[in-house]
Each structure stands twice: as C-alpha cells, then as structure tokens.
Design an enzyme around this catalytic site. Structure first.
Site, PDB file in Angstrom:
ATOM      1  N   ASP A 222      45.069  29.135  93.962  1.00  0.00           N
ATOM      2  CA  ASP A 222      43.938  29.703  93.233  1.00  0.00           C
ATOM      3  C   ASP A 222      42.857  30.000  94.259  1.00  0.00           C
ATOM      4  O   ASP A 222      42.933  29.548  95.409  1.00  0.00           O
ATOM      5  CB  ASP A 222      43.447  28.714  92.164  1.00  0.00           C
ATOM      6  CG  ASP A 222      42.476  29.337  91.174  1.00  0.00           C
ATOM      7  OD1 ASP A 222      42.274  30.568  91.227  1.00  0.00           O
ATOM      8  OD2 ASP A 222      41.911  28.594  90.350  1.00  0.00           O
ATOM      9  N   ARG A 288      49.798  35.560  79.582  1.00  0.00           N
ATOM     10  CA  ARG A 288      48.620  34.997  78.908  1.00  0.00           C
ATOM     11  C   ARG A 288      48.567  35.505  77.470  1.00  0.00           C
ATOM     12  O   ARG A 288      48.239  34.754  76.541  1.00  0.00           O
ATOM     13  CB  ARG A 288      47.333  35.408  79.647  1.00  0.00           C
ATOM     14  CG  ARG A 288      47.079  34.713  80.980  1.00  0.00           C
ATOM     15  CD  ARG A 288      46.679  33.245  80.808  1.00  0.00           C
ATOM     16  NE  ARG A 288      45.502  33.083  79.988  1.00  0.00           N
ATOM     17  CZ  ARG A 288      44.244  33.158  80.428  1.00  0.00           C
ATOM     18  NH1 ARG A 288      44.007  33.411  81.711  1.00  0.00           N
ATOM     19  NH2 ARG A 288      43.227  32.967  79.625  1.00  0.00           N
TER      20      ARG A 288
END
Length: 301
Positions: A222, A288
């Site tokens: 990330d 998602r």
C-alpha cells in the site's frame, strides 16, 4: 445472511461468514456478466458519508446499489449538519429513519463506532484510520478467483502496518491464510489485532521484506505516504520496502501482486510490477463492486 449488524473491522465475522460473502461475490460477478443479475435490494437505500475524497469506494458502492435495484445517496461532510455542529450520534439516529444502510469513510475510527452505536440500521466502515474491511473482502475474493482457494496460502504484506494491513490480518486469519508482515520498526500493525490473529494462523512480523516475500502466494503493498505524511516518513520505507521485480522474484513464480490503490508508482511499487503479468490490481479494484454488493445483500435488514 450474516449475524453481525455492522461491519467495522472484519473481526466481527467468522470464517463461515467471510467465505459466504466471498462466494456470493463471485456468483454476483458471474451473474452480472451473464445478464442474470437479480434486484436483491430493490427499493433499498444506502447513505454514503464521506469525510475524505474517494474513487473506488464511492463508485463501487453507488454502482453496486444501482445494480442490486436500490439507491445510494452521496453525502459529503459539508452536505450534512455535521458541518454546523450536529453530533455524529444524532446524525446516525436521523439517517436511520430514512435509509436501510449507512456507509461512512472517515478519519477517526471512533466516528464509525459512534455511528454504529447510535444507528438502528447496518453501518459499514468504508475506511477509517484503523481499518478498511471492504477492501479486504475484495482482496479475498480476488485471491480465491485467481488461486481457486484461500486456506493454506501465504500472503506477504510489504510496507506500512496501516489500516488496510489491520483488516488484512483479520481477513486472512479467518480463512486460513498465513501472513508475513515486513514493516520498518515503529510501523507495525495493531498489536491487539496481531495477537487475535496469531491464535488462528501463523503471523510473522519482520523488518526484512525479502524474508516476508519468500515463497509467498500473494504479495501486497500500500502507499507509504497517505494521510499520515510527516517529514522524513518516506525515507523509512523507500527503497528498502519497495515491491519491485527483484522482490517479486522471491515469491512463488505463480504469485500474484495486489495493491488497494491509488498507487504512487516508483515509491511502494514499480511500474514493471503493477503493470506486469503477476499484477491483478485491476481485477482487485473491480471486485470492490462485487464484494460490496455481496456484503450489502448479506447484512440483516
């Protein structure tokens, strides 16, 4: 249907419930592509509160509600009386009289906890400074989609032990994925989360990204610098914790690379990796949509 009213961390779900959501997400994705999707949430409404900007969270939830036959309302902090001093508690009680779900993307995790405590409808954490459960449901879906299974795999987390990492530990622990976390000293994930997850699967904390990536089935990173930017922060991560071709070579040849996005190319990951054959970041981003539809359809109404 899952038993918990709210999803705030991912720690609320057991293995059966996580698998249920992942499998439903995979089915909903197939149904959409076959043109056989059903309006599972017809006439239902989702309120979406955003204290910070969003691309994937906003678009995936809004599109997901539409595809399920429902409706989503986008509410920035400035759109609400929160901007004029109304409490989050009173906001939760009011919205509960209008909508069927509340999703909030906030700064402090205590805000989402207050929403959940005072709302009578399900509350979903769309991201807080401590956890990001919706991202991990999409990640687990992506792993199962690419690997055909979850249990028995090894995931390497490289970089910052942040909110995404905290929820990743919960998610992996629930489904039997061991995790090796490589972070600089002082940037470890939440120790209570680590303790809970160690009782379920092998969790290894190290400062050596090479060790963490060795024989991994999945490599995840990330951004190094986000809302927690501070002078000198980047130097603690770069270049040691960058995911590049050399680091990916330590993982299994069949390993996949994931990133929740947005990515800062040239910092936490090189373009050769994120655009390479092992990268599944765009499928991960698409998922998602499907995993959040599955979550919404599984929450108690």
């Amino acid at each position: 249907m899952i038993k918990t009213k709210d999803l705030l961390t991912l720690g609320e779900l057991d293995k059966k419930q996580v698998i249920q959501i992942v499998d439903l997400a995979l089915k909903l994705k197939k149904d959409l592509k076959k043109g056989t999707a059903k309006p599972l949430l017809k006439n239902k409404t989702l309120a979406m509160i955003f204290q910070k900007p969003s691309t994937r969270t906003r678009v995936s939830f809004e599109t997901g509600m539409f595809q399920l036959g429902g409706h989503a309302i986008h509410l920035s902090s400035q759109d609400l009386q929160l901007s004029r001093g109304e409490t989050i508690d009173d906001t939760a009680k009011t919205l509960s009289r209008y909508v069927d779900f509340i999703m909030a993307r906030v700064y402090d995790h205590s805000t989402i906890e207050s929403l959940a405590k005072n709302a009578t409808v399900p509350v979903i954490n769309g991201l807080s400074n401590s956890f990001h459960p919706c991202q991990i449901l999409a990640d687990l879906m992506t792993i199962k989609e690419k690997k055909g299974k979850l249990d028995g795999l090894k995931l390497a987390w490289i970089g910052d032990g942040n909110n995404v990492c905290n929820s990743m530990l919960y998610g992996c622990a629930k489904v039997g994925i061991s995790v090796s976390v490589a972070v600089p000293r002082g940037f470890e994930p939440n120790p209570q989360v680590v303790k809970e997850c160690k009782s379920l699967v092998d969790i290894d904390l190290t400062q050596d990204p090479q060790k963490a990536a060795k024989d991994a089935d999945v490599v995840v990173t990330d951004t190094f610098v986000s809302i927690h930017d501070s002078p000198g922060r980047l130097r603690k991560f770069y270049p040691k914790y960058q995911v590049n071709s050399a680091l990916m070579a330590k993982a299994k040849k069949s390993a996949i690379f994931m990133h929740c996005l947005p990515a800062k190319r040239g910092q936490e990951v090189t373009s050769s990796v994120i655009d390479g054959s092992q990268s599944v970041v765009w499928d991960e981003a698409e998922n998602r949509l499907h995993s959040q539809k599955a979550l919404l359809a599984s929450l108690p109404l």
